[in-house]
Design an enzyme around this catalytic site. Sequence first.
Site, mmCIF file in Angstrom:
data_model
loop_
_atom_site.group_PDB
_atom_site.id
_atom_site.type_symbol
_atom_site.label_atom_id
_atom_site.label_comp_id
_atom_site.label_asym_id
_atom_site.label_seq_id
_atom_site.Cartn_x
_atom_site.Cartn_y
_atom_site.Cartn_z
ATOM 1 C CG HIS A 138 6.623 -30.074 2.118
ATOM 2 N ND1 HIS A 138 7.509 -30.880 1.344
ATOM 3 C CD2 HIS A 138 8.125 -29.635 3.050
ATOM 4 C CE1 HIS A 138 8.285 -31.320 2.482
ATOM 5 N NE2 HIS A 138 8.609 -30.751 3.143
ATOM 6 C CE LYS A 181 -12.069 3.685 0.716
ATOM 7 N NZ LYS A 181 -11.110 4.735 1.869
ATOM 8 C CD GLU A 189 -2.927 0.910 2.362
ATOM 9 O OE1 GLU A 189 -3.520 0.423 3.409
ATOM 10 O OE2 GLU A 189 -4.428 0.248 1.743
#
Lengths: 458, 458
Positions: free
Chosen positions: A315, A426, A286
């Site tokens: 793994h 938003k 960010e």
Amino acid sequence: MPISLDYALAMSDGVGPEGGLTDAELDGLAADRFRQAHAGVRARVDGGELGFWKLPTERAVLGEVARVRDALADSVSDVLVLGIGGSSLGTRAMRDALTAPISTAGARLHLPDNSDPWLLSHLLERLEPARTAALVISKSGGTVETAAQLVIVRDWLERAVGREAMAEHMVAITDPNKGGLRALADAQGWPTLPIPANVGGRFSILTGVGLLPAALCGVDCEGLLDGAAAMAERCTSPSLRDNPAGIVAAVHYLHDTLKGRNIHVMMPYSDRLRAFAAWYVQLWAESLGKRFDRAGERVECGPTPLTAVGATDQHAQVQLFMEGPRDKLVTFLAIEDGERDLTVPESQGSTSYLSGTKLSALLDAERVGTTEALASDGRPSLTITVPRLNARALGELFFLYEAATALSGELYGIDAFDQPGVELGKRLAFGLLGRDGYEEAASEIEDRLAKRPTRYRV
Amino acid sequence: MPISLDYALAMSDGVGPEGGLTDAELDGLAADRFRQAHAGVRARVDGGELGFWKLPTERAVLGEVARVRDALADSVSDVLVLGIGGSSLGTRAMRDALTAPISTAGARLHLPDNSDPWLLSHLLERLEPARTAALVISKSGGTVETAAQLVIVRDWLERAVGREAMAEHMVAITDPNKGGLRALADAQGWPTLPIPANVGGRFSILTGVGLLPAALCGVDCEGLLDGAAAMAERCTSPSLRDNPAGIVAAVHYLHDTLKGRNIHVMMPYSDRLRAFAAWYVQLWAESLGKRFDRAGERVECGPTPLTAVGATDQHAQVQLFMEGPRDKLVTFLAIEDGERDLTVPESQGSTSYLSGTKLSALLDAERVGTTEALASDGRPSLTITVPRLNARALGELFFLYEAATALSGELYGIDAFDQPGVELGKRLAFGLLGRDGYEEAASEIEDRLAKRPTRYRV
């Protein structure tokens, strides 16, 4: 013992010319861009713009945190942290690193940091309101996910404990100068803690945002601040080679811009630091993922942070790190003393070679093996060694990466302290929800949805 | 209702020419590379080499799983899954998606999938051995982390319940034809379940590896297999546009190779699918991150998978996705019915706009807002819609990505079913641990460590 950083395997001396930086490249940056970056950050710290830098030495907060903690009902055993992003990631990192995975001492912290109703609905079914406190945390005071949870949880608590007792169950932590949260808390008489105006959400772990939850679950708040203060001191050095945050910033910046290594992997060999790596992801992504204009040209920059946990990800992701594109720089976090251990008992047959081995030794051998396997193929890494994983060390780590982020912003030439890119999404969401004042966004998104071609479905 | 995939916003029709693929590009691949990839996978399935494809229709496993479950002591309330990578990631995905986050019904599954002693040591302190079963899971039968845990947990159990009762507390799940685990289990009389030789660890969730834990925590195993079988049917189509796995593989492959989008983001808007995203990371990274020779030239390929969770990561990673480099292709997972919901009560003041809003509606508006915000800037995505998140849907998702991985391997021209890159690190670790037969690795790593320059420390 402070944490230490070894960057030999990020240098051509350690990992070869293809994989590493030369001393000349690092010294060139030190003489030029790093000098400017350091001066730029210092000026913003001294000018009061970057408040996070001085948090470790501002100890008045400890008294305020203790006052608010003591104001909560004695019965409280469970704490709902209602916050998202910078209001929850650091707290989870602190909780997971410093408290037992199956909680025994102190209050249990719950972090339903999503608008997904799944976890919160289960919590509200299982917790007893009389034994629960809610910390409502929002820098802006208006975060929608947190606002929605606030109204739901407030209603749930108030029905059970009554309006008069609410001040023993609710705390608001927010910027005192903006948003609706502080006004609401003051009107209701709930205790509050400030997030200073000059401290951004993702840099707020050492304010009440992280310190109140820490105090509630028995973490050594002073240790956190002491560690951060010691690291702040080291990161103030104008000499790049002596400045841990400078080295983190410079090595990542140079590998990104000179070597095309734009994926920055944070790989603690410790389950306890998995959430710390997630905190780092927000900070790095960010802060550094930014669009800007340079001489009239649009530039879109920002390395992509990635988390892995050793030995587990040997793994899962290490195959890609070993044989995939040379676009990654890995930071290994090594824990010398993890406080707990298990020893493999004597056994026969195919597992006999493990008899007497400590799991900590196995984990460490795996880390060194992976580091050296990468290096043998010219794939670079840094290693941060944590002598003992306690509050002090976590404070050092938090501050190291906050300072490195500030310096990186200067190196990239971007503002590391805003996040303009999330506004449009938003706004469109508010349009969809029919919020007053978002009529234009509503028609914009309806238009977009109507125009989406329908023939690409399977 | 089956899950559906909308890839309009990965096409230039939906997201513009910079961000999207043309129909000609997709159809060109369909006529050429995809046709070959599909035939290649079919041949390996029909030849018995790729065992995972037929697992959903081989239902005898359900009886075996029930037999082993019934052989465990009735007192068992906690299950330790001792496995790592493909032996734990799918199980965690299943547990987190399909069981309550605060466990009520069925046995509690614990997944200490690391050689870090932290979680396991806490578990062994808190669990009662008489009420605990351990599932030891290793495809190779010799995984070092699992072997070490096996000896520790076996000792802990045996001391408490006695050797005679161990067969009611231990289960081994492994390839019957190799490694020491099967031999040990047979010698001790512990129940076993097979991982077929032709099923790789990361493709094993629909064997006993995932189905026994599922059965123990009350998940509908038949539903998992039904969903996977239905998806297998869809993914058998030779027509790219009708084949969901084909579209996933082709769209990602073309965005990677034609558009430089080599970071593939899996972003469920659901806390329940966070662990599914981590399962996908292993599958994608370990299968596709490969070095190989093409006409004498070394090629190192493989997209980097990345996880994000909505709406949480709108406050962490979305800034980078919106404004950073155009190197990402995002897959959104949308849940239409998440089984639970919460409604925001009436409130006054700054939160009044949320009165009556369901959290599920807020979450969905945020997903659509983010998707369209990315698209409005030419940043592509796919959206998978899950009508209802249950065992059947999860079975569909598991199979979709397994099939897409197999097809992707063919498109990239690599072997998606091995992981040679992890061997060197393992060998060096064994050298450090002084294991017999690894003397050469021991001197190799001592040499490397001795030669590491010491002047790059801060």
